[in-house]
Design a protein around this motif. Structure first.
Motif, PDB file in Angstrom:
ATOM      1  N   CYS A 280       0.806  -1.221   0.000  1.00 47.77           N
ATOM      2  CA  CYS A 280       0.000   0.000   0.000  1.00 47.77           C
ATOM      3  C   CYS A 280       0.840   1.272   0.000  1.00 47.77           C
ATOM      4  O   CYS A 280       0.292   2.372  -0.096  1.00 47.77           O
ATOM      5  CB  CYS A 280      -0.955   0.000   1.193  1.00 47.77           C
TER       6      CYS A 280
ATOM      7  N   ARG B  44      -2.308   0.639  -4.502  1.00 46.86           N
ATOM      8  CA  ARG B  44      -3.492   1.141  -3.792  1.00 46.86           C
ATOM      9  C   ARG B  44      -4.669   1.269  -4.754  1.00 46.86           C
ATOM     10  O   ARG B  44      -5.806   0.918  -4.409  1.00 46.86           O
ATOM     11  CB  ARG B  44      -3.199   2.491  -3.130  1.00 46.86           C
TER      12      ARG B  44
ATOM     13  N   LEU C  54      -7.701  -2.963   4.665  1.00 44.60           N
ATOM     14  CA  LEU C  54      -7.241  -2.042   3.622  1.00 44.60           C
ATOM     15  C   LEU C  54      -6.999  -0.650   4.190  1.00 44.60           C
ATOM     16  O   LEU C  54      -5.955  -0.029   3.920  1.00 44.60           O
ATOM     17  CB  LEU C  54      -8.269  -1.992   2.493  1.00 44.60           C
TER      18      LEU C  54
ATOM     19  N   CYS D 152      -3.329   1.236   4.481  1.00 48.52           N
ATOM     20  CA  CYS D 152      -3.079   2.518   3.811  1.00 48.52           C
ATOM     21  C   CYS D 152      -2.628   3.589   4.802  1.00 48.52           C
ATOM     22  O   CYS D 152      -1.684   4.342   4.536  1.00 48.52           O
ATOM     23  CB  CYS D 152      -4.339   2.977   3.078  1.00 48.52           C
TER      24      CYS D 152
ATOM     25  N   ASP E 199      -6.866   9.046  -3.289  1.00 51.24           N
ATOM     26  CA  ASP E 199      -6.686   8.137  -2.154  1.00 51.24           C
ATOM     27  C   ASP E 199      -7.669   8.471  -1.040  1.00 51.24           C
ATOM     28  O   ASP E 199      -8.359   7.594  -0.515  1.00 51.24           O
ATOM     29  CB  ASP E 199      -5.255   8.239  -1.611  1.00 51.24           C
TER      30      ASP E 199
END
Length: 755
Positions: free
Chosen positions: A612, A618, A646, A650, A664
């Motif tokens: 990530c 990503r 996830l 991140c 993002d």
């Protein structure tokens, strides 16, 4: 080395089958009235097991490891920057961590302990942890810090007492220092602290004394009857109201190295270990260590042998006996025989009392037990645990001397019977406390975390996303509540204190229910009934178990769309519901076409989580998550699990330096909205699971990349209030430092724009 299972297995063969249960005393007597040869072998096995558990450490090697960590800490501390605040703080925290390791490694080598504590106290003081630094100086003095250097520690304690506003301690230390021959530098420090003492005394004399307000809670009544003891509301209670608070006198940590043995608080910065039992017991302060001194004197040898981890609930049963035996002893000493003593105590347990005002020892004595319904092998197992602990008390502690009793054989039987009784009670009345902890991959003195005591750096809140069961507690008043799969209460633990809040509107004369298992949203009816029958010896007949569709809500979190025929189905076997947590390769089949699902999408998404830090990976992960909607319906448990994984991956990558753009943040916000809504539906917006996921929202909001409504911010503040005091302080500071300030700034900007 003998193992518990091997010894209990051989002892079990020596004990006759117990056809009918009478009571705990008669059960224990079976173990003490065997034929001579069997009795001798039975007793030998118990003593051999205790002897085999001796865990002797090489003190010379311990001292060397401790010294190495301390010297490493000294090197880091000495080289700390005097100009760059960030570098200085990083060095201080690393030095503190190394000094803590030195203390933990030192075992009972006083020469190393005193130096480890003295040096950690120095670093803690400079970082601003004055309470912890003060305690460390006291520990260094306790373990024999060189007399000619003790004025350094006393001066440090005086400085900490000033920062803490403790006039009494500051005055005491200054009086001692005034009698010493000090150099010019220390004389100057002494004069400055004397001036600060005068200021504190003036402030103290001018401040009005605060009166403590008593907390009003809705009334309750305890009932006995056909249903057994239960709890009923005597007036209407609103959802969210505190119904009652119970302060347990008796608990054991499930995370021994992280939880204070006295107050049950998380040990955040500077653990103070018992030096006698391999650091398996820690405290958050010297005061807590002192308060727990008597109880620990009976348990220290057991921790040293690592005995208690083998015995599960029987350890808490032992702790109950240690806590309450003096209260119970008033009945036990009156009888002339062991049977009469036991009968008098049980007669007291069967009486009716005012449960809201009776002592916790008395309420604990009265708690129900289902040992009469236990299978013979289960009964014998807990009897063997009780016998082992009774022999341990006699062989390894001065418990019986402190109890001051004669006829030790009778008391052996009584103590073993009481431990067995408490274990039986805890099996159906014990509770566990949960809290939010720092991720296991991190340590509390990690320099990236802290910019000041209890104040995190921007973007570090997500590292407090771990929920753990930390304590096993005896709560006899709460134990009055009967079970329902949809409870009317929710519990929040704060150290030893447990608050019981209304989970819904409760009307007057309505019974108040707790949930003894996973609730109806997180388990099938069959799962719950199996656990209730095995542990609590009853079958639930609540509306969520007897309705026409008892599993409807649970199954709604576990619906798949077949990859081959598009049929919507749920797993057919219990172990298939959370197959991703299992190490075995389970084949999940469609209930219509019987095709085994491939779940390639799962592997794709899982593989991207390791990368990530890379923008391309990503993007791939976001796309894979979006495609989960095809196969995982609504708030599927697996989808929520992958969303959490996830987002955490991140945010960790960003904290490690990865660059994120608006795409993002937009994707993470969308995934977070789904995660929070799903967790609220499955666990409740007041659960520790939900609050742990709010750490992601708090980081994104602190970055200014998650648009929070005033309602959402209010919900965050409400949720933070459910946290234990020690953790709440960190969350509140982060909210005020980053989210509240940004919210206020945005509000001013909007006001200016509107003007």
């Amino acid at each position: 080395m003998l193992t518990l299972s091997k010894v209990f297995g051989e002892q079990n063969e020596l004990v006759p089958f117990i056809a009918s249960y009478k009571n705990e005393l008669e059960t224990v007597k079976v173990l003490h009235t065997l034929p001579a040869a069997k009795q001798q072998r039975f007793n030998e096995l118990t003593h051999e097991l205790l002897d085999s558990l001796d865990d002797v450490h090489d003190l010379k090697a311990c001292a060397e490891r401790s010294r190495s960590n301390r010297e490493h800490g000294n090197a880091v501390y000495t080289k700390r920057s005097k100009t760059n605040e960030s570098d200085r703080r990083e060095s201080l925290l690393l030095a503190c961590h190394l000094y803590t390791q030195a203390i933990l490694q030192a075992e009972n080598v006083h020469e190393e302990l005193c130096l480890g504590y003295a040096n950690r106290g120095m670093a803690l003081q400079e970082f601003g942890l004055y309470k912890e630094a003060y305690d460390d100086c006291e520990c260094a003095l306790e373990y024999g810090y060189p007399q000619k250097l003790q004025h350094k520690l006393i001066m440090r304690q005086a400085h900490c007492a000033w920062q803490l506003g403790d006039v009494h301690k500051l005055s005491e230390h200054l009086s001692w220092l005034e009698q010493q021959q000090l150099n010019a530098g220390y004389v100057n420090q002494l004069e400055q602290l004397q001036q600060q003492l005068t200021k504190l005394q003036e402030q103290q004399s001018s401040e009005p004394k605060e009166e403590l307000a008593s907390e009003q809670v809705p009334s309750l009544s305890a009932h006995s009857g056909i249903k057994g003891r239960h709890m009923v509301a005597t007036q209407s209670i609103q959802s969210g109201d505190i119904i009652f608070k119970e302060q347990t006198a008796c608990f054991v940590p499930l995370e021994p190295g992280l939880i204070c043995q006295q107050c049950a608080a998380s040990v955040l910065y500077a653990p103070i270990p018992c030096s006698q039992c391999h650091q398996r017991v820690v405290y958050c302060s010297r005061r807590c260590r002192q308060l727990n001194e008597q109880i620990h004197s009976y348990e220290c040898a057991g921790y040293k042998k690592n005995l208690f981890t083998l015995l599960g609930v029987s350890h808490l049963a032992l702790r109950m006996v240690l806590c309450y035996v003096q209260e119970w002893q008033t009945e036990l000493v009156r009888g002339s025989s062991v049977q009469e003593k036991w009968k008098m105590l049980m007669d007291k347990a069967r009486k009716c009392y005012d449960w809201s005002s009776a002592s916790q020892g008395l309420l604990s004595l009265c708690m129900m037990s289902h040992l009469d319904k236990a299978a013979s092998e289960e009964l014998i197992y807990y009897a063997l645990c009780a016998n082992l602990l009774q022999v341990y008390l006699h062989k390894c502690t001065n418990f019986y001397e402190q109890l001051g009793v004669d006829a030790r054989e009778d008391w052996d039987l009584l103590i073993a019977a009481l431990i067995l009784r408490c274990a039986g009670q805890l099996l159906c009345n014990g509770h566990v406390g949960d809290t939010i902890l720092l991720r296991s991959q991190c340590h509390m003195m990690e320099s990236k975390l802290w910019r000041a005591p209890f104040r995190l750096h921007l973007g570090q809140m997500h590292k407090f996303d771990s929920v753990a069961l930390t304590t096993a507690l005896n709560l006899p008043y709460l134990a009055l509540c009967n079970h329902a799969c949809a409870p009317s209460i929710r519990l929040h633990c704060d150290g030893r204190a447990v608050s019981c809040l209304a989970a819904k509107q409760i009307e007057a004369d309505e019974e108040i229910f707790n949930c003894y298992t996973l609730d109806y949203r997180n388990s099938s009816c069959a799962m719950r009934q199996a656990q209730l029958q095995q542990t609590f010896k009853f079958r639930c007949k609540c509306i969520n178990c007897t309705g026409s569709k008892p599993d409807e809500i649970f199954l709604s979190f576990n619906r798949y769309r077949c990859e081959f025929c598009a049929h919507i189905f749920v797993p057919s076997k219990q172990e298939e519901f959370k197959w991703w947590e299992s190490e075995s390769n389970l084949a999940i089949k469609c209930s219509k076409c019987q095709a085994t699902q491939l779940f390639n999408w799962y592997g794709i998404l899982r593989n991207t989580l390791e990368f990530c830090s890379e923008q391309q990976q990503r993007r791939k992960a976001y796309k894979a998550f979006e495609e989960l909607d095809t196969w995982l319906l609504d708030y599927h448990s697996l989808k929520l699990h992958l969303a959490q994984q996830l987002i955490a991956a991140c945010l960790t990558a960003k904290a490690d330096g990865a660059t994120f753009d608006d795409i993002d943040y937009k994707q993470l916000s969308r995934i977070l909205d789904h995660l929070l809504a799903g967790v609220a539906a499955q666990h409740g917006a007041d659960s520790m699971t939900y609050i742990s996921h709010l750490t992601y929202l708090m980081d994104l909001a602190a970055f200014g990349k998650y648009k929070c409504s005033s309602e959402q911010l209010r919900a965050v503040r409400t949720a933070i209030n459910y946290l234990p005091t020690d953790t709440k302080r960190i969350f509140v500071n982060y909210y005020n430092d980053f989210i509240e300030q940004r919210s206020a700034a945005n509000g001013n900007a909007n006001a200016n724009a509107n003007a």
